[in-house]
Design a protein around this motif. Structure first.
Motif, PDB file in Angstrom:
ATOM      1  N   VAL A   1     -19.206  71.801  69.345  1.00 53.79           N
ATOM      2  CA  VAL A   1     -19.821  72.704  70.320  1.00 53.79           C
ATOM      3  C   VAL A   1     -20.739  71.962  71.281  1.00 53.79           C
ATOM      4  O   VAL A   1     -20.822  72.306  72.471  1.00 53.79           O
ATOM      5  CB  VAL A   1     -20.600  73.824  69.582  1.00 53.79           C
ATOM      6  N   MET A   2     -21.400  70.896  70.812  1.00 54.85           N
ATOM      7  CA  MET A   2     -22.463  70.285  71.616  1.00 54.85           C
ATOM      8  C   MET A   2     -22.106  68.948  72.263  1.00 54.85           C
ATOM      9  O   MET A   2     -22.716  68.577  73.272  1.00 54.85           O
ATOM     10  CB  MET A   2     -23.706  70.096  70.744  1.00 54.85           C
ATOM     11  N   ALA A   3     -21.158  68.211  71.700  1.00 48.32           N
ATOM     12  CA  ALA A   3     -20.874  66.859  72.206  1.00 48.32           C
ATOM     13  C   ALA A   3     -19.512  66.804  72.893  1.00 48.32           C
ATOM     14  O   ALA A   3     -18.503  67.250  72.329  1.00 48.32           O
ATOM     15  CB  ALA A   3     -20.934  65.855  71.059  1.00 48.32           C
ATOM     16  N   ARG A   4     -19.463  66.212  74.081  1.00 46.27           N
ATOM     17  CA  ARG A   4     -18.223  66.106  74.844  1.00 46.27           C
ATOM     18  C   ARG A   4     -17.443  64.872  74.400  1.00 46.27           C
ATOM     19  O   ARG A   4     -17.971  63.752  74.442  1.00 46.27           O
ATOM     20  CB  ARG A   4     -18.532  66.024  76.337  1.00 46.27           C
ATOM     21  N   PRO A   5     -16.180  65.048  74.003  1.00 39.69           N
ATOM     22  CA  PRO A   5     -15.371  63.898  73.586  1.00 39.69           C
ATOM     23  C   PRO A   5     -15.255  62.853  74.693  1.00 39.69           C
ATOM     24  O   PRO A   5     -15.054  63.191  75.865  1.00 39.69           O
ATOM     25  CB  PRO A   5     -14.000  64.519  73.283  1.00 39.69           C
ATOM     26  N   GLY A   6     -15.416  61.592  74.315  1.00 38.39           N
ATOM     27  CA  GLY A   6     -15.270  60.502  75.275  1.00 38.39           C
ATOM     28  C   GLY A   6     -16.427  60.347  76.231  1.00 38.39           C
ATOM     29  O   GLY A   6     -16.401  59.452  77.091  1.00 38.39           O
ATOM     30  N   VAL A   7     -17.446  61.188  76.102  1.00 34.15           N
ATOM     31  CA  VAL A   7     -18.582  61.143  77.028  1.00 34.15           C
ATOM     32  C   VAL A   7     -19.898  60.967  76.275  1.00 34.15           C
ATOM     33  O   VAL A   7     -20.667  60.039  76.545  1.00 34.15           O
ATOM     34  CB  VAL A   7     -18.647  62.426  77.897  1.00 34.15           C
ATOM     35  N   ASP A   8     -20.158  61.852  75.350  1.00 34.32           N
ATOM     36  CA  ASP A   8     -21.456  61.885  74.667  1.00 34.32           C
ATOM     37  C   ASP A   8     -21.445  61.045  73.389  1.00 34.32           C
ATOM     38  O   ASP A   8     -20.413  60.533  72.959  1.00 34.32           O
ATOM     39  CB  ASP A   8     -21.829  63.334  74.347  1.00 34.32           C
ATOM     40  N   ASN A   9     -22.625  60.935  72.775  1.00 36.00           N
ATOM     41  CA  ASN A   9     -22.731  60.195  71.519  1.00 36.00           C
ATOM     42  C   ASN A   9     -23.612  60.934  70.519  1.00 36.00           C
ATOM     43  O   ASN A   9     -24.425  61.786  70.886  1.00 36.00           O
ATOM     44  CB  ASN A   9     -23.257  58.768  71.759  1.00 36.00           C
ATOM     45  N   VAL A  10     -23.399  60.593  69.267  1.00 37.45           N
ATOM     46  CA  VAL A  10     -24.167  61.104  68.128  1.00 37.45           C
ATOM     47  C   VAL A  10     -24.841  59.912  67.474  1.00 37.45           C
ATOM     48  O   VAL A  10     -24.234  58.840  67.355  1.00 37.45           O
ATOM     49  CB  VAL A  10     -23.232  61.813  67.125  1.00 37.45           C
ATOM     50  N   VAL A  11     -26.095  60.075  67.039  1.00 33.96           N
ATOM     51  CA  VAL A  11     -26.805  58.949  66.417  1.00 33.96           C
ATOM     52  C   VAL A  11     -27.315  59.346  65.030  1.00 33.96           C
ATOM     53  O   VAL A  11     -27.570  60.514  64.746  1.00 33.96           O
ATOM     54  CB  VAL A  11     -27.972  58.441  67.291  1.00 33.96           C
ATOM     55  N   ALA A  12     -27.453  58.319  64.188  1.00 34.20           N
ATOM     56  CA  ALA A  12     -27.964  58.509  62.828  1.00 34.20           C
ATOM     57  C   ALA A  12     -28.438  57.158  62.321  1.00 34.20           C
ATOM     58  O   ALA A  12     -28.266  56.127  62.983  1.00 34.20           O
ATOM     59  CB  ALA A  12     -26.885  59.072  61.915  1.00 34.20           C
TER      60      ALA A  12
END
Length: 367
Positions: free
Chosen positions: A103-114
């Protein structure tokens, strides 16, 4: 099927590595009795009250659950003291993780961090969704390096995952520190605090974000029924989040992903106060028992606010884990977390803990 039909970024996909099952170990080593201390399950099993509810409602298994699980959401809202519009239920908290990324992250554009290491489902689900996944190392003592995490964020960071208490170390940061992090992340990002093990922290009010999450509009909490409530096999979890985000997840999630027996079991579980208290007491006492015994065997045991312990044995961990398996005791090797010098052990009941400690002593001392 030819791999040309598969998305290129999926062809080298590394799946989640699950712990070995009791039946698998029995068959592999010709054992009649096996103790599983590898998956952070409830040491008391499933509440008898919940078992009774499941049995009484078994005839409803042919029915679909009510879409959106409004009765369960209302029960959770009353249990937690929050509005039911803030709650989204799922097929384990894994489904909520997946929905948040979709819902929140655009494929190929955004990133997720941990952080690194972290619960591997964050990486698995990010990659499956075609979203870049970034990690910042923990401090050497497994505490959280907030500055290190902030340094890998940018204007395309959409989700920041923090597990508190953390897995596999059991380290927990005070809720006040996490609230401060939420105020420092990029404006477009959301901080997702995975509180799968929060009910075992002591004191709970120091570490739980429940009373603070409304102080910032960019915080989501993840909770599960797999640990404290003993329902790992029924796959039930939920997210607590701002109502507008909850609305989007409710629109996009499969309508019947929470089955009708899981829903009824969940409602019974949150109302079974004696079982909840007995579980917490068993885990807190069991941790003390395990720490004393493992330190007596020469192990380094890291402080934990969860229902498991991270252990560095005085001999080769791979040999320890294999030798324990042959004695009918399953613990969790941590090679998949990049921690080849450690293993993780779940807190069992008093008898299981004692059997594990006896076997560990034999392995460490070569008997």
């Amino acid at each position: 099927m030819s791999n040309t039909r598969i998305r290129p970024d999926i062809r080298d996909f590394e799946p989640y590595v699950a712990g070995r099952s009791i039946d698998e170990i029995k068959a592999a080593y010709q054992l009649t009795s096996v103790i599983k201390l590898a998956s952070n399950e409830n040491p008391l099993g499933t509440s008898p009250v919940v078992q009774d509810v499941i049995c009484k409602n078994a005839s409803l298994a042919f029915r679909y659950a009510q879409a959106g699980n409004p009765v369960l959401r209302k029960a959770l809202a009353e249990h937690l003291g929050i509005a039911d519009t803030c709650i989204v239920c799922g097929n384990g908290s894994d489904e909520i993780i997946d929905l948040l990324i979709r819902v929140m992250a655009r494929p190929g554009v955004d990133n997720v961090v941990a952080f690194d290491p972290c619960f591997s489902m964050y990486k698995v689900q990010s990659k499956l969704c075609g979203v870049a996944f970034r990690q910042a190392p923990l401090n050497r003592d497994f505490s959280f390096s907030w500055d290190g995490l902030l340094q890998i964020m940018d204007e395309r960071t959409r989700i920041v995952f923090v597990t508190n208490p953390d897995n596999p170390s059991g380290y927990a940061a005070p809720a006040s520190e996490i609230l401060d992090l939420a105020r420092r992340i990029p404006e477009q990002a959301t901080l997702v605090v995975d509180e799968a093990y929060i009910d075992f922290s002591d004191p709970l009010e120091t570490y739980s974000m429940l009373r603070l999450f409304e102080n910032a509009s960019n915080i989501v909490l993840l909770r599960t029924f797999s640990k404290l409530f003993g329902l790992a096999g029924l796959r039930l979890g939920y997210g607590i989040m701002p109502p507008d985000l909850a609305d989007y997840l409710m629109r996009t999630r499969p309508p019947f992903s929470v089955n009708i027996l899981a829903e009824k079991a969940g409602i019974a579980a949150i109302n079974d106060t004696p079982f909840i208290e007995a579980t917490r007491t068993t885990v807190l006492k069991g941790k003390e028992q395990l720490v004393r015994g493992m330190e007596a065997c020469g192990c380094k045991v890291y402080p934990s606010q969860a229902n498991f312990l991270l252990v560095k044995p005085p001999v080769d961990p791979a040999r320890v884990c294999d030798a324990l398996l042959r004695k009918g005791i399953i613990v969790r090797p941590l090679g998949s977390y990049g921690l080849d010098d450690c293993f993780r052990v779940s807190v069992g009941n008093a008898e299981e803990n004692e059997r594990f400690l006896h076997a560990l002593g034999e392995v460490v001392h070569g008997s």
